[in-house]
Design a protein around this motif. Structure first.
Motif, short mmCIF file in Angstrom:
data_model
loop_
_atom_site.label_atom_id
_atom_site.label_comp_id
_atom_site.label_asym_id
_atom_site.label_seq_id
_atom_site.Cartn_x
_atom_site.Cartn_y
_atom_site.Cartn_z
N THR A 45 -60.13 -13.81 10.09
CA THR A 45 -60.33 -12.73 9.20
C THR A 45 -60.92 -11.61 10.15
OG1 THR A 45 -62.64 -13.56 9.08
CG2 THR A 45 -61.11 -14.33 7.38
N THR A 46 -59.63 -10.88 10.55
CA THR A 46 -60.10 -9.81 11.30
C THR A 46 -60.46 -8.57 10.35
OG1 THR A 46 -57.86 -9.03 11.18
CG2 THR A 46 -58.31 -10.49 13.35
N ALA A 47 -61.02 -7.38 11.23
CA ALA A 47 -61.32 -6.10 10.54
C ALA A 47 -60.43 -5.64 9.60
CB ALA A 47 -61.73 -5.24 11.64
N PRO A 48 -58.99 -5.70 10.03
CA PRO A 48 -57.99 -4.96 9.02
C PRO A 48 -57.88 -6.03 7.81
CG PRO A 48 -57.25 -4.98 11.04
CD PRO A 48 -58.19 -5.66 11.33
N ILE A 49 -58.11 -7.45 7.99
CA ILE A 49 -58.00 -8.30 6.67
C ILE A 49 -59.00 -8.05 5.84
CG2 ILE A 49 -58.01 -10.50 6.16
CD1 ILE A 49 -56.25 -11.37 8.63
N TRP A 50 -60.40 -8.02 6.41
CA TRP A 50 -61.45 -7.74 5.61
C TRP A 50 -61.12 -6.39 4.82
CZ3 TRP A 50 -64.40 -11.09 3.89
CH2 TRP A 50 -64.92 -12.19 4.79
N SER A 51 -60.81 -5.46 5.43
CA SER A 51 -60.59 -4.04 4.83
C SER A 51 -59.63 -4.22 3.81
CB SER A 51 -59.86 -3.10 5.80
OG SER A 51 -60.88 -3.04 6.84
N GLY A 52 -58.53 -4.88 3.86
CA GLY A 52 -57.52 -5.14 3.12
C GLY A 52 -58.11 -5.94 1.52
#
Length: 345
Positions: free
Chosen positions: A297-304
């Motif tokens: 769970t990277t930052a882009p994944i969390w944002s999405g």
């Protein structure tokens, strides 16, 4: 004084100092050159003993005195010995003594042996290194792009330690005499794996050996690689480098990270490892499944996920509002009485 000058000249132009020990008495003059001819004559005088030939790049380990306890010894500062087959010492006090002790482990005080440690003088070494550098200048560019892998087995546990870098490691310092060296591949006998991973490598630019001691820690079934000690024996320098990166993985898993990993001491000394992959408990000498430094769970994944959640909540509210609308069950008809709708505030 006239006869002292030639002796001093011989000492200055000699190639190496020589340290010898045997179970028989040694009678060697420290003021005369000690050549291969004198060495052969000495071997005959001692009854053709079993000879062990060591070569050190810096100095004699002080721990050697424990190894030679009970033997006769002699030191010659102006030796000129050139033997093709020799055992290279690592330039580390403890490791050198252990290597000599391990080599002589099958002997005892009654064995007829003659052991020799040769320490080349730095001036002579620099001449050799200069020639070597000139010959290898063309190869350096391609070598600095080659991947590097350090591999060794722990004979006690029968487990391999492996460390991979997509290109030579970079060692940088910022002390009184700063340098920048690229560390490439090294022969397998220059790598020792016990409680640590000890790598002895000669930089691609030439020069003295660099010793890398990677520390290994175990906790609750996870191993980690928190620090590395860098030793430059010729200049008597040591750097204790640590990393902010959590280099760790479960047992029988490897650790992998793209980009570069940095070990530093906060004073300008840094070791760069590129596209690092490392494992300390491989059973077959190959990397196991990788525990990547990039989490799932990277930052882009969390944002999405966050944006999708907001849109989902909005859609649910809208559907609920639409479903809550009540339509009339009777409509105006000219044949019937007009509808009356009462509105109250």
């Amino acid at each position: 004084m006239r006869f002292l000058f030639p002796i001093f000249l011989n000492i200055c132009i000699s190639k190496a100092a020589v340290f010898l020990w045997s179970n028989k008495k040694l009678e060697i003059s420290p003021l005369q050159p000690f050549t291969m001819e004198q060495f052969s004559n000495l071997s005959k005088e001692l009854g053709d003993p079993e000879v062990y030939y060591f070569r050190s790049s810096s100095r004699i380990s002080p721990y050697i005195k424990d190894v030679i306890d009970g033997y006769y010894s002699s030191y010659v500062p102006n030796g000129d010995l050139d033997v093709e087959e020799s055992i290279d010492l690592l330039g580390s006090d403890i490791l050198d003594a252990e290597k000599v002790r391990e080599t002589l482990s099958h002997t005892n005080k009654s064995s007829n042996i003659l052991s020799v440690i040769v320490i080349p003088y730095k001036r002579y070494k620099r001449e050799i290194e200069k020639i070597t550098t000139e010959v290898s200048e063309v190869k350096q560019v391609s070598q600095q792009q080659e991947p590097v892998i350090y591999k060794s087995i722990n004979t006690k546990d029968e487990l391999y330690a492996l460390l991979y870098s997509s290109k030579p490691l970079l060692l940088k310092t910022n002390d009184s005499e700063p340098f920048e060296l690229h560390l490439g591949n090294t022969p397998s006998d220059m790598i020792i794996y016990d409680t640590r991973l000890n790598v002895n490598v000669i930089p691609l630019e030439g020069g003295t050996k660099i010793i890398l001691r990677f520390s290994i820690s175990w906790l609750n079934g996870y191993w980690s690689l928190p620090s590395v000690k860098v030793i430059v024996p010729e200049y008597y320098r040591e750097y204790n480098l640590t990393t902010d990166e959590d280099i760790m993985a479960p047992a029988h898993f490897s650790y992998h990270c793209n980009g570069y990993s940095v070990f530093s001491d906060g004073n300008g000394a840094e070791l760069y490892i590129y596209d690092l992959q490392v494992q300390v408990d491989s059973k077959n000498g190959k990397f196991g499944d990788a525990n990547d430094c990039v989490s799932f769970t990277t930052a882009p994944i969390w944002s999405g996920l966050f944006v999708t959640t907001l849109l989902g909540i909005g859609l649910i509210v809208a559907l609920t509002a639409i479903m809550d609308i009540k339509t009339m069950d009777k409509f105006d008809n000219y044949k019937t009485k007009n509808l009356t709708i009462t509105i109250s505030e």
